[in-house]
Design a protein around this motif. Structure first.
Motif, PDB file in Angstrom:
ATOM      1  N   MET A 149      17.691  -0.622 -20.418  1.00  0.00           N
ATOM      2  CA  MET A 149      16.388  -0.009 -20.699  1.00  0.00           C
ATOM      3  C   MET A 149      16.585   1.192 -21.618  1.00  0.00           C
ATOM      4  N   ALA A 150      15.554   1.464 -22.442  1.00  0.00           N
ATOM      5  CA  ALA A 150      15.689   2.556 -23.409  1.00  0.00           C
ATOM      6  C   ALA A 150      14.332   2.919 -23.969  1.00  0.00           C
ATOM      7  N   ASP A 151      14.273   4.143 -24.540  1.00  0.00           N
ATOM      8  CA  ASP A 151      13.042   4.525 -25.235  1.00  0.00           C
ATOM      9  C   ASP A 151      13.036   3.894 -26.624  1.00  0.00           C
ATOM     10  N   LEU A 152      11.834   3.859 -27.231  1.00  0.00           N
ATOM     11  CA  LEU A 152      11.642   3.242 -28.541  1.00  0.00           C
ATOM     12  C   LEU A 152      10.918   4.231 -29.423  1.00  0.00           C
ATOM     13  N   LEU A 153      11.423   4.430 -30.643  1.00  0.00           N
ATOM     14  CA  LEU A 153      10.848   5.409 -31.560  1.00  0.00           C
ATOM     15  C   LEU A 153      10.601   4.766 -32.912  1.00  0.00           C
ATOM     16  N   LEU A 154       9.382   4.912 -33.412  1.00  0.00           N
ATOM     17  CA  LEU A 154       9.033   4.532 -34.780  1.00  0.00           C
ATOM     18  C   LEU A 154       8.748   5.814 -35.544  1.00  0.00           C
ATOM     19  N   ARG A 155       9.431   5.981 -36.700  1.00  0.00           N
ATOM     20  CA  ARG A 155       9.315   7.231 -37.450  1.00  0.00           C
ATOM     21  C   ARG A 155       8.922   6.933 -38.893  1.00  0.00           C
ATOM     22  N   ASN A 156       7.652   7.243 -39.236  1.00  0.00           N
ATOM     23  CA  ASN A 156       7.140   7.071 -40.603  1.00  0.00           C
ATOM     24  C   ASN A 156       7.418   5.658 -41.147  1.00  0.00           C
ATOM     25  N   VAL A 157       7.091   4.676 -40.350  1.00  0.00           N
ATOM     26  CA  VAL A 157       7.402   3.288 -40.699  1.00  0.00           C
ATOM     27  C   VAL A 157       6.368   2.744 -41.684  1.00  0.00           C
TER      28      VAL A 157
ATOM     29  N   THR B 123      10.756   2.654 -20.055  1.00  0.00           N
ATOM     30  CA  THR B 123      10.048   1.905 -19.011  1.00  0.00           C
ATOM     31  C   THR B 123       8.535   1.841 -19.210  1.00  0.00           C
ATOM     32  N   LYS B 124       7.971   2.482 -20.225  1.00  0.00           N
ATOM     33  CA  LYS B 124       6.519   2.501 -20.383  1.00  0.00           C
ATOM     34  C   LYS B 124       6.014   1.205 -21.038  1.00  0.00           C
ATOM     35  N   PHE B 125       4.767   0.899 -20.748  1.00  0.00           N
ATOM     36  CA  PHE B 125       4.094  -0.286 -21.283  1.00  0.00           C
ATOM     37  C   PHE B 125       3.069   0.193 -22.314  1.00  0.00           C
TER      38      PHE B 125
ATOM     39  N   VAL C 143      14.235  -3.769 -24.397  1.00  0.00           N
ATOM     40  CA  VAL C 143      12.813  -3.736 -24.760  1.00  0.00           C
ATOM     41  C   VAL C 143      12.241  -5.151 -24.697  1.00  0.00           C
ATOM     42  N   PHE C 144      11.053  -5.286 -24.092  1.00  0.00           N
ATOM     43  CA  PHE C 144      10.280  -6.521 -24.142  1.00  0.00           C
ATOM     44  C   PHE C 144       9.238  -6.407 -25.256  1.00  0.00           C
ATOM     45  N   LEU C 145       9.064  -7.482 -26.027  1.00  0.00           N
ATOM     46  CA  LEU C 145       8.022  -7.550 -27.036  1.00  0.00           C
ATOM     47  C   LEU C 145       7.141  -8.763 -26.738  1.00  0.00           C
ATOM     48  N   PHE C 146       5.828  -8.546 -26.670  1.00  0.00           N
ATOM     49  CA  PHE C 146       4.869  -9.622 -26.419  1.00  0.00           C
ATOM     50  C   PHE C 146       3.940  -9.734 -27.628  1.00  0.00           C
ATOM     51  N   ASP C 147       3.861 -10.927 -28.224  1.00  0.00           N
ATOM     52  CA  ASP C 147       2.989 -11.151 -29.375  1.00  0.00           C
ATOM     53  C   ASP C 147       1.824 -12.047 -28.962  1.00  0.00           C
TER      54      ASP C 147
ATOM     55  N   VAL D  34      10.095  -5.137 -12.891  1.00  0.00           N
ATOM     56  CA  VAL D  34      11.237  -5.139 -13.800  1.00  0.00           C
ATOM     57  C   VAL D  34      11.417  -3.787 -14.489  1.00  0.00           C
ATOM     58  N   LYS D  35      10.311  -3.084 -14.774  1.00  0.00           N
ATOM     59  CA  LYS D  35      10.332  -1.735 -15.351  1.00  0.00           C
ATOM     60  C   LYS D  35      11.195  -1.652 -16.619  1.00  0.00           C
ATOM     61  N   THR D  36      10.808  -2.446 -17.615  1.00  0.00           N
ATOM     62  CA  THR D  36      11.471  -2.420 -18.911  1.00  0.00           C
ATOM     63  C   THR D  36      10.471  -1.940 -19.966  1.00  0.00           C
ATOM     64  N   THR D  37      10.934  -1.141 -20.912  1.00  0.00           N
ATOM     65  CA  THR D  37      10.087  -0.688 -22.014  1.00  0.00           C
ATOM     66  C   THR D  37       9.425  -1.898 -22.671  1.00  0.00           C
ATOM     67  N   THR D  38       8.103  -1.853 -22.809  1.00  0.00           N
ATOM     68  CA  THR D  38       7.362  -3.028 -23.262  1.00  0.00           C
ATOM     69  C   THR D  38       6.372  -2.665 -24.357  1.00  0.00           C
ATOM     70  N   VAL D  39       6.352  -3.486 -25.426  1.00  0.00           N
ATOM     71  CA  VAL D  39       5.351  -3.372 -26.488  1.00  0.00           C
ATOM     72  C   VAL D  39       4.584  -4.685 -26.514  1.00  0.00           C
ATOM     73  N   TYR D  40       3.275  -4.583 -26.393  1.00  0.00           N
ATOM     74  CA  TYR D  40       2.414  -5.760 -26.217  1.00  0.00           C
ATOM     75  C   TYR D  40       1.342  -5.745 -27.294  1.00  0.00           C
ATOM     76  N   VAL D  41       1.296  -6.778 -28.111  1.00  0.00           N
ATOM     77  CA  VAL D  41       0.312  -6.871 -29.192  1.00  0.00           C
ATOM     78  C   VAL D  41      -0.838  -7.776 -28.756  1.00  0.00           C
ATOM     79  N   THR D  42      -2.073  -7.327 -28.972  1.00  0.00           N
ATOM     80  CA  THR D  42      -3.245  -8.127 -28.647  1.00  0.00           C
ATOM     81  C   THR D  42      -4.420  -7.680 -29.519  1.00  0.00           C
ATOM     82  N   HIS D  43      -5.362  -8.594 -29.732  1.00  0.00           N
ATOM     83  CA  HIS D  43      -6.619  -8.220 -30.387  1.00  0.00           C
ATOM     84  C   HIS D  43      -7.697  -7.941 -29.354  1.00  0.00           C
TER      85      HIS D  43
END
Length: 366
Positions: free
Chosen positions: A1-9, A29-31, A154-158, A183-192
């Motif tokens: 598990m880990a934090d995720l950083l986007l910088r001026n992408v 661990t954040k969603f 990191v989990f990624l959901f598209d 599970v408490k894993t850092t998660t990024v979830y994309v949805t409309h």
């Protein structure tokens, strides 16, 4: 598990910028849900995190490590796609175990990981089946299980639920949230789907035209939007917007619509709008804050009468649609109330404690 950083992408396709300099920090661990209309850049952002798209500018870091040039297979991420992408000739167990076999884990480790994930997802009795013998919801659980067994950082959901029917989407939302709590894993979830984003995420990131309009908790975005876009996007049905002028009479302020209808501004809001009188503005109020007269609180509820255009009984509530200030407006009525038919008059009240005023020149909420 880990934090995720986007910088001026930034992501460019020729002269077109699909993602325009976004920065976002996602704690361990954040969603986080990325939400917005088609073409807003949310899926492109997810694909850059996954390594399926190259960055044009900026950095992406996982656990403090810049991964811009790291191959997707070495990023320690797991992705769940809109399509289930299961191998049709393999059983559920074999589908879930495939990635672990490729990594060289022993048979005992593979069985332990697969059976553990199957218990979390309640699919232990499906391990011997092939995908064609599964429902859509079961296939999506298998796709999630294939990601869980890897124990990624990191989990990624598209948009994983967009192929499911409405009832199953609601059920799977609950399942995804329950799984994340275990599970408490850092998660990024994309949805409309903004309802999906609000019900699942710790933080919702609203994107528009390649930029982040606002990021915050679901409650913050719903009750305290910073822009017209966020105010209109979050919530279903959408917030009502009506052109208005803010009139001042001594210490009092009144929202005046185009047809002359006036709504007194509550005392609690006077200081916020002290510099706004005389300017063309937009008056924003959500449908649930336009209701039948109840035990009104003085200074908060403002009464008015309209002619109903459309009445929609929905069981738990009744939606009413009408014109106000020359604009189409919707309100929500308690299902226990008797509602006049279309074409008849009805008394309603606006709960001005939940009003918003927007500067149309900047689209900023005042």
């Amino acid at each position: 598990m880990a934090d995720l950083l986007l910088r001026n992408v930034v992501k460019r396709y020729g002269n077109y910028e699909a993602v325009r300099g976004i920065s976002l920090e996602i704690p361990d661990t954040k969603f986080v849900a990325l939400v917005g209309p088609s073409g807003c850049g949310k899926t492109t952002t997810l694909r850059m995190i996954a390594g399926l798209e190259d960055l044009s500018e900026g950095d992406i870091c996982i656990g403090g490590r810049v991964i811009n040039d790291v191959a997707p297979k070495n990023r320690d991420i797991a992705m769940v796609f809109q399509s289930y992408a299961l191998y049709p000739h393999m059983t559920v167990f074999q589908n879930m175990a495939f990635g672990l076999r490729m990594r060289g884990l022993s048979k005992a480790e593979i069985r332990k990981n697969v059976e553990g994930a199957a218990r979390i997802l309640d699919i232990s009795d499906l391990l011997g089946r092939r995908p064609r013998a599964l429902s859509g919801g079961q296939r999506q659980r298998v796709a999630m299980g294939r990601a869980i067994v890897r124990h990624p950082k990191v989990f990624l959901f598209d948009e994983p639920l967009s192929n499911l029917d409405a009832k199953l989407r609601v059920q799977m939302r609950t399942e995804i949230k329950r799984v994340h709590q275990q599970v408490k894993t850092t998660t990024v979830y994309v949805t409309h789907d903004q309802i999906e984003a609000m019900t699942l995420a710790d933080t919702v990131v609203v994107m528009n035209r390649g930029r982040i309009e606002q990021a915050g908790t679901p409650q913050e975005l719903y009750h305290s939007p910073k822009t017209r876009f966020v105010a209109g996007f979050m919530g279903s049905p959408a917030m009502n917007f009506l052109p208005c002028l803010l009139e001042q009479n001594a210490a009092a302020l009144t929202v005046r619509l185009a047809d002359g209808t006036g709504f007194p501004v509550p005392e609690s809001h006077l200081q916020r709008y002290r510099d706004a009188p005389g300017k063309p503005l937009l008056f924003g109020i959500r449908p649930e804050h336009i209701t039948e007269p109840r035990g009104s609180v003085r200074g908060m509820f403002s009464e008015f009468t309209v002619v109903l255009d459309v009445v929609e009984p929905m069981g738990t509530e009744t939606m009413v649609f009408f014109k106000l200030g020359g604009e189409a407006v919707s309100g929500r009525i308690d299902s226990g109330m008797s509602v006049p038919a279309s074409g008849e008059k009805m008394r309603l009240v606006a709960n001005m404690a939940h009003m918003h005023l927007i500067d149309p020149a900047t689209d900023a909420v005042i």
